[in-house]
Design an enzyme around this catalytic site. Sequence first.
Site, short mmCIF file in Angstrom:
data_model
loop_
_atom_site.label_atom_id
_atom_site.label_comp_id
_atom_site.label_asym_id
_atom_site.label_seq_id
_atom_site.Cartn_x
_atom_site.Cartn_y
_atom_site.Cartn_z
N GLU A 450 57.42 10.65 69.54
CA GLU A 450 56.88 11.53 68.51
C GLU A 450 57.71 11.38 67.24
OE1 GLU A 450 56.00 16.25 67.47
OE2 GLU A 450 56.82 15.70 69.43
N GLU A 628 56.54 19.63 76.91
CA GLU A 628 57.56 19.67 75.85
C GLU A 628 58.72 20.58 76.25
OE1 GLU A 628 55.76 19.10 71.59
OE2 GLU A 628 54.75 20.81 72.53
#
Length: 680
Positions: A450, A628
């Site tokens: 990311e 996450e």
Amino acid sequence: MEKHHGEIQDWINTIDEFLIAIDENGKILRVNQAWIDFCIEHEVRESIWKPGSDYFEQLESRGKLNELDFIKQVLADELTEHRQMYPFLLGNGETQWLQVKVKGVKFASGQVSGAIIHHKPLSLESTHPITAEIVLESMTEGFYLLDDHLQVIYMNEIAEEILEYKRGQATGWNLFTLFPEALETNFPLHYRRALTEQVIVEFVDYYEPLDKWFQVKACPLSKGGLSVYFQDVSEKKKTEVQLTEFAFYDYLTRLPNRKLIMQKIDSLLEQGKKFSIFHVAIDNLNFINSLYTHNAGDIIMKKVAEDLKTLSSESCHIGRSDSSDFLIVRETTSGEKLEEIIEQLEGIFYKPIFLDNEQKVNISSSTGISSHPFNASTLDELLSFAEIAMAEAKTSHGTTHSYFLPKMITQRNRRAIIEEGLDGNLKTNGFYFTLQPQIDGLSGRVVGAEVLSRWSHPELGTISPPEFIQVAEETGQIVALTSHLLTEVFTQMKVWEEKFDWKLRTAINMTASLLSNSDFFAEFIELMDRYKIDPKLIEIEITEQAELTYSSKTLENLLLCQSKGMSIAIDDFGTGFSMISYLTHFPITKIKIDRFFVQKIGQNPKSEAVLKSLIHLATSIECELVAEGVERVEEADFLLANDCSIFQGYLYDRPMKTADFEAKYLKAGHLFPTKKLLIE
């Protein structure tokens, strides 16, 4: 035929009067020699006497509209003949009076085919018997003659039309008996002054019964009485009012603009009064405008303005500051508390607004308050402090307000530095990106990354992404900021493709305003093509917390990305209320479970149950999953046991600079240890 025409011309040349023959459209067909000689002698424009010229056009250019109208009536057979006397300006600046007669020329059928215009020169002496009637009736102004007692002696035709009163009924009557409402105006004062002081008085005044503005010139006569000349200047006044409105009122809301509000503040300061300024900003108006119809923002501003007007009074003044902001100036009254005013003000923003298509929009506002003389004693400081407090209120979600505090000036200066940095060279100003790896818990390999934007400002040091991204959104710099980030990321991807055969899917966050911006997505696709980036390696992350993200434009842009082969991921999934709507409307291919649920593993059975449900939901609709915020081994074990194997979090790595990422994962090919689990 030519001989016949020549004989006609010879004949009209014998006539002493000036003759002009025109057709039904005003084109000059013939003129006699006397007219030509007169015009040449007195240096009259050739276009007035030369055959082929447009006579109507000449009358218009000289302002002879009454004469033009009468000629057209003769040509239309509405008048058999027209007579008039008027002054004709010669080339040397002198005036020649002419007696004009217009008669129509007809075919045998009786249809008018043109007209003959006779001009007869008159000496000044010969005009005296007819000047009183002809000249006054030829005037474009209204005129009436009054005696010493203000009784009407004479009124011309234009006066009849303007005053809407027949002169036959007006003659012999006192003017203010005919128009009694005028006694309450300044008309009689001006007339009496002209009579008693024997001076010409000129004025402009309004007469309500006729709804007209009059420009008046009252001239005293040597033998008593007044000659009064006047015009209806209502249209001119309307234009002046419009110009005043343009200068001092907002065109959209009809509220006073910033300039007029500033004048009001100046006036209150001069009077030494106590008051407060409320700077009210509608949050995310530009974003709302891009999501809905093209005029959604205008509709919202007008409806909010209407509600704000209900707060207006002799002590409360409402105005529009700029595109999405209002200014309220509230004079301090005995016993009144600012909290009560704030409650009324914020109540306006708690109800939804309906657009033209009946679509409901919820809005919020941020209000900053500064007070005189408590906070400042000058206009500039009061306005600036209210705006600073408003910016502080914007840091909280929903409809909020903030009172100015001196420490906010430091925050304001910080924001100004950030704005300046966003508008400059981002790379030179310390803007860069990091990569946080996404790890497959079954193989221990990195499977994606990311992209996270970072800013190490040369003056301010580290600036958090939420802070500079919010400023970029509010200042319209978000597109430039994201385009710069994409250019840097794509450049790095091409380097890694050549050196390491880069095949990792790269996730890039998109703010809500970008998702609805078709121009940005066109630039985004063009940039990918320019750098030859495989769309299958790009993943777009949208935040599940941005409730306003959904719109037809957003859907159109995401479908375009999906058609190119890009992945669409929901970030922070599970924390908001719109997840089901997102999964229904958007082409979602990946769900990123919010760290809130991951951190509850082993601590809260209810949260674990919700987490299992989220995982089951994702797998049942064939979406990929990423967890996450994974920081503990037991979290990874629980997720693996429940069919979620892709992790992102500090258990593996924090966001890394590109050089560190390259060294660890691309050069060294780092693998994380795995644990074989027995899954019943």
